[in-house]
Every structure is written in C-alpha cells, then in structure tokens.
Design an enzyme around this catalytic site. Structure first.
Site, PDB file in Angstrom:
ATOM      1  N   TYR A 166     -40.642  15.835  -8.189  1.00 16.46           N
ATOM      2  CA  TYR A 166     -42.090  15.989  -8.037  1.00 16.46           C
ATOM      3  C   TYR A 166     -42.427  17.303  -7.330  1.00 16.46           C
ATOM      4  O   TYR A 166     -43.340  18.035  -7.740  1.00 16.46           O
ATOM      5  CB  TYR A 166     -42.630  14.796  -7.256  1.00 16.46           C
ATOM      6  CG  TYR A 166     -44.128  14.746  -7.079  1.00 16.46           C
ATOM      7  CD1 TYR A 166     -44.966  14.450  -8.152  1.00 16.46           C
ATOM      8  CD2 TYR A 166     -44.697  14.946  -5.822  1.00 16.46           C
ATOM      9  CE1 TYR A 166     -46.336  14.378  -7.978  1.00 16.46           C
ATOM     10  CE2 TYR A 166     -46.064  14.867  -5.643  1.00 16.46           C
ATOM     11  CZ  TYR A 166     -46.888  14.590  -6.722  1.00 16.46           C
ATOM     12  OH  TYR A 166     -48.242  14.514  -6.543  1.00 16.46           O
ATOM     13  N   LYS A 170     -44.608  20.273  -8.991  1.00 13.73           N
ATOM     14  CA  LYS A 170     -45.876  20.661  -8.382  1.00 13.73           C
ATOM     15  C   LYS A 170     -45.836  22.094  -7.856  1.00 13.73           C
ATOM     16  O   LYS A 170     -46.882  22.749  -7.758  1.00 13.73           O
ATOM     17  CB  LYS A 170     -46.249  19.679  -7.271  1.00 13.73           C
ATOM     18  CG  LYS A 170     -46.676  18.307  -7.802  1.00 13.73           C
ATOM     19  CD  LYS A 170     -47.785  18.420  -8.827  1.00 13.73           C
ATOM     20  CE  LYS A 170     -48.413  17.074  -9.164  1.00 13.73           C
ATOM     21  NZ  LYS A 170     -49.470  17.196 -10.203  1.00 13.73           N
TER      22      LYS A 170
END
Length: 276
Positions: A166, A170
C-alpha cells in the site's frame, strides 16, 4: 446545491461507499454530473439515487477498476451519458496488509494494480477525449480547465509498517500525479493528489479481536485498526480526532474547484495535522 461545478462531468472511482461516496455527493452538490463506480452495483446505485433525489444527475458504471477494458468503459460512460469529461477522481482501493516476509506476490500485485495501475489506465483512456476537447477550446480562444485528483495516503508519504504494498502504491501515485501535471499542462488539466491521514471508514473501523473483513472479488480480506491503536493515533493528531469521510471529500473538492486553476502537480495531506 450551488453552481461552482455546474454542468461539469465528474468520474469518481470507488464512489459507492465511504470517502468516495462523500466525494461524489460533494461534487454533485456543486452542480457536477456524476459517473458513479463501485465494485458492486448496489452501493453504486444507492449513491446515484441519492444524487438524483437531491436534484442532481448521475449514472453508474459498476465493476472492478482492475478489469481489462474497465478504463475505457468508465470514460465512455461519461462521454456517452453527458457529452464530456471534466473531473477524474481516482479513489477506488483497499488495503491488504502484511509484513514483508509474510506478504505474497498476490497481495503485492493486487494493491499495486488497484491503487496505481488502474489510475494509470483510466488516465490513458481519458487522453484522447481530453486532448480533442482541449484542441477545440484552444481553437475557439477559450481556456477551460479540467481536473484530476489522485488519492494517496500518509502511508505513501512516510511509509507504514505492515503496508509495504500500500505504501509503495500510494507513493507511486504521487509520481503519477507530478508526471501527468507536466504532460497535461498543455491541455489545461490540473493534476493534484490528496494524501489522507486517519479517516474513519469501514477500512479503519476494526474490532478488538481483529476479525473485521471485507470481500473483494471473492477474497476475504482482513481490515480495520484495533480500537486501542486508533485511540493512540487520535491522541497524536493535533486536531484531536480522526477525520470524517465528509472532511476527506472537502479536501478533494478543493482541487476540483475553479479556485485551484493555477495549482498543479501538488499534494496536500488531509490528516488533522498528523504526519508520519
């Protein structure tokens, strides 16, 4: 309803629930016409109906943003339904956490695909539409600004243990944002990102025993933040609490409003002053 976005066509991925739903409702309240997307048709239809009930316009394009051909279908829904494309919010996503030694290739790739590859495909599919419109407007001597808002996270700006997939995705979307701001400046497209801090959604609402899950494409995925940990985080937030989906939507709206027409290639952290 007000009219700052009157007649603008906005596509918001992952807008059937949570932050995405609030983004869609906010843009609609300012006069935008919405293309609503969710993995599941029912929540997407519920968001669209809420917009219509408030006097707005909305259509649904359900399905996974990672599906082959989805990006083209998403863009075409906006063009065919409303005749244009003005705002893209790349919001769809979820978390699938693990420490690096336990993370599978499937976990890694799934999160990279939904948070970075899917936005890339959507922007690629939008390019012919945006380019043609921009050329028409330039030939007519008109300067019309369009908006792209990519959703990032403080996990992408500072990293977060247990979220290497993640955090990488991101962080990557910030690179996509800066690059597209340079590529699409000639089309008068502002490309920015909002990096969320702790926001209260179904992905952060955990149980004490850690058994909260969501179903994503037939996979049961553990989500949520332990309530004790969430309480600790709240004490670290200068504003004293986690944010709401409505507040998160407000941050996205800032980059969709005409007041941001000379801001591009930037990201703002929406986290109540909390940074990592």
């Amino acid at each position: 309803m007000t009219d700052k976005l009157d007649g603008r066509v906005a596509l918001v991925s992952g807008s059937g629930r949570g932050i995405g739903r609030e983004i869609a409702l906010k843009l609609a309240s300012e006069g935008a016409r919405l293309v609503i997307n969710d993995l599941d048709a029912d929540p997407a239809n519920e968001t669209a109906e809420a917009i219509r009930a408030a006097g707005g316009e909305a259509v649904v394009c359900a399905g996974s943003v990672t599906e082959d051909g989805f990006a083209e279908r998403f863009i075409n829904t906006g063009v065919e339904s409303f005749g244009g494309l003005d705002i893209i919010v790349n919001n769809a996503g979820y978390t699938w956490d693990s420490v690096v030694q336990k993370m599978t290739d499937e976990q890694w790739q799934a999160i990279i695909d939904v948070h970075m590859t899917a936005p890339f495909r959507i922007l690629r599919a939008a390019q012919p539409v945006i380019s043609a419109k921009a050329k028409e407007e330039a030939a007519a001597g008109r300067e019309v600004f369009r908006k792209v808002v990519n959703i990032s996270s403080i996990a992408g700006t500072g990293g977060n243990p247990g979220q290497i997939n993640y955090s990488a995705a991101k962080a990557g979307i910030l690179g996509v944002t800066r690059t597209m701001a340079k590529e699409w400046g000639r089309y008068k497209v502002n490309v920015n990102a909002v990096a969320f801090g702790p926001i209260r959604t179904r992905l952060t609402e955990g149980s004490a025993d850690g058994d909260s899950t969501i179903t994503v494409e037939e996979k049961e995925i553990k989500v949520g933040v332990n309530p004790d940990l969430l309480s600790q985080m709240e004490r670290m937030i200068p504003l004293g609490r986690v944010g709401t989906p409505e507040e998160a939507a407000g941050a996205v709206y800032l980059f969709c409003a005409p007041e941001s027409n000379f801001i591009s290639g930037q990201h703002v952290i929406c986290g109540g002053g909390f940074v990592i």
